[in-house]
Design a protein around this motif. Sequence first.
Motif, mmCIF file in Angstrom:
data_model
loop_
_atom_site.group_PDB
_atom_site.id
_atom_site.type_symbol
_atom_site.label_atom_id
_atom_site.label_comp_id
_atom_site.label_asym_id
_atom_site.label_seq_id
_atom_site.Cartn_x
_atom_site.Cartn_y
_atom_site.Cartn_z
ATOM 1 N N LYS A 221 4.897 -0.311 10.466
ATOM 2 C CA LYS A 221 4.108 -0.480 9.245
ATOM 3 C C LYS A 221 3.620 -1.914 9.047
ATOM 4 O O LYS A 221 3.032 -2.232 8.003
ATOM 5 C CB LYS A 221 4.933 -0.038 8.028
ATOM 6 C CG LYS A 221 5.326 1.427 8.049
ATOM 7 C CD LYS A 221 6.097 1.812 6.796
ATOM 8 C CE LYS A 221 6.464 3.298 6.783
ATOM 9 N NZ LYS A 221 7.206 3.667 5.554
ATOM 10 N N LEU B 108 0.126 -2.816 7.882
ATOM 11 C CA LEU B 108 -0.224 -2.381 6.530
ATOM 12 C C LEU B 108 0.294 -3.353 5.476
ATOM 13 O O LEU B 108 0.233 -3.064 4.281
ATOM 14 C CB LEU B 108 0.347 -0.986 6.270
ATOM 15 C CG LEU B 108 -0.164 0.111 7.211
ATOM 16 C CD1 LEU B 108 0.609 1.412 6.980
ATOM 17 C CD2 LEU B 108 -1.657 0.341 7.033
ATOM 18 N N THR B 109 0.790 -4.494 5.910
ATOM 19 C CA THR B 109 1.300 -5.519 5.003
ATOM 20 C C THR B 109 0.377 -6.738 5.016
ATOM 21 O O THR B 109 -0.424 -6.916 5.940
ATOM 22 C CB THR B 109 2.708 -5.971 5.413
ATOM 23 O OG1 THR B 109 2.612 -6.811 6.582
ATOM 24 C CG2 THR B 109 3.614 -4.790 5.714
ATOM 25 N N GLN C 160 1.020 3.492 2.157
ATOM 26 C CA GLN C 160 1.520 3.747 3.505
ATOM 27 C C GLN C 160 2.385 2.611 4.030
ATOM 28 O O GLN C 160 2.958 2.707 5.115
ATOM 29 C CB GLN C 160 0.345 3.964 4.476
ATOM 30 C CG GLN C 160 -0.502 5.190 4.191
ATOM 31 C CD GLN C 160 -1.456 4.983 3.020
ATOM 32 O OE1 GLN C 160 -1.941 3.872 2.807
ATOM 33 N NE2 GLN C 160 -1.703 6.044 2.268
ATOM 34 N N GLY C 161 2.473 1.530 3.293
ATOM 35 C CA GLY C 161 3.205 0.363 3.763
ATOM 36 C C GLY C 161 4.707 0.520 3.606
ATOM 37 O O GLY C 161 5.208 1.544 3.126
ATOM 38 N N THR D 162 0.859 -1.182 0.000
ATOM 39 C CA THR D 162 0.000 0.000 0.000
ATOM 40 C C THR D 162 0.899 1.236 0.000
ATOM 41 O O THR D 162 2.103 1.143 0.279
ATOM 42 C CB THR D 162 -0.914 0.060 1.239
ATOM 43 O OG1 THR D 162 -0.112 0.285 2.409
ATOM 44 C CG2 THR D 162 -1.707 -1.224 1.409
#
Length: 254
Positions: A30, A33-34, A5-6, A3
């Motif tokens: 992070k 976000l994965t 933000q990732g 993503t």
Amino acid sequence: MFTAQGPTLRELAVQALSSIEHGYDLLAPKFDLTPFRTSDRLLDAVTGVLRPLGPFTAGLDICCGTGAGMRVLRQVCRERAVGVDFSAGMLAAATAATAAEQPAAEPPAGRDGPAVSWVRADARALPFAPGFDLAVSFGAFGHFLPRERPLLFAQAYAALRPGGVFAFPVPAPPGPNSSLYWKLLGFDVAMRVRNALWRPRFVMYYRTFPLSTVLADLGRTGFTVELRPLTELGHLPNGSPRLCLVVARKPGDV
């Protein structure tokens, strides 16, 4: 990657060249976000299987990471839920997420859910007396070599009260006609080459946790074991479930 933000490809590369502990310290901010975070869909399926086996008083999430598994323990445990991990960064992320979800004045344990706490420790040397009646783990066993598995299971066994349950999901292994089979094989080969050429090692393998040997190790540890299908997560073409929940019970009454 994954993503906007990732983590970036560079951040993932730095993590992959670090030790397990330091790598997850770096990835922790992070991590959720994965795709590596355990999905809520899987967690809810596990909750549905565990709830009829309870009620549980105290639960332990072994190798809790950023605390996704606490979603399960909060729903099936009445008094206490503990997450344990050896990455300080992952525990910091878990603590922050818990603080964001709960009011400043936490209600008394057992009234609106269990009291939540986090402990930094190695899963191969858990600092707990047998005070839990449930232990869970999600997606962490690839970080342990096969020779370490009996010790890991023995630590879970020692943390449980008589009659306690140790539960974790296991996916059906992909067949050689599946692209996933070759992806996982390629990843494991690359990781073995990396660990042969680079220090510190980063242990993460996808093909070192075959169900038959896992069940045998659990039995030698002293657990009685059954498999519960997680049918809401789908079936393979042959009709068997894509994932099952290993439910290992320590002999005795809770």
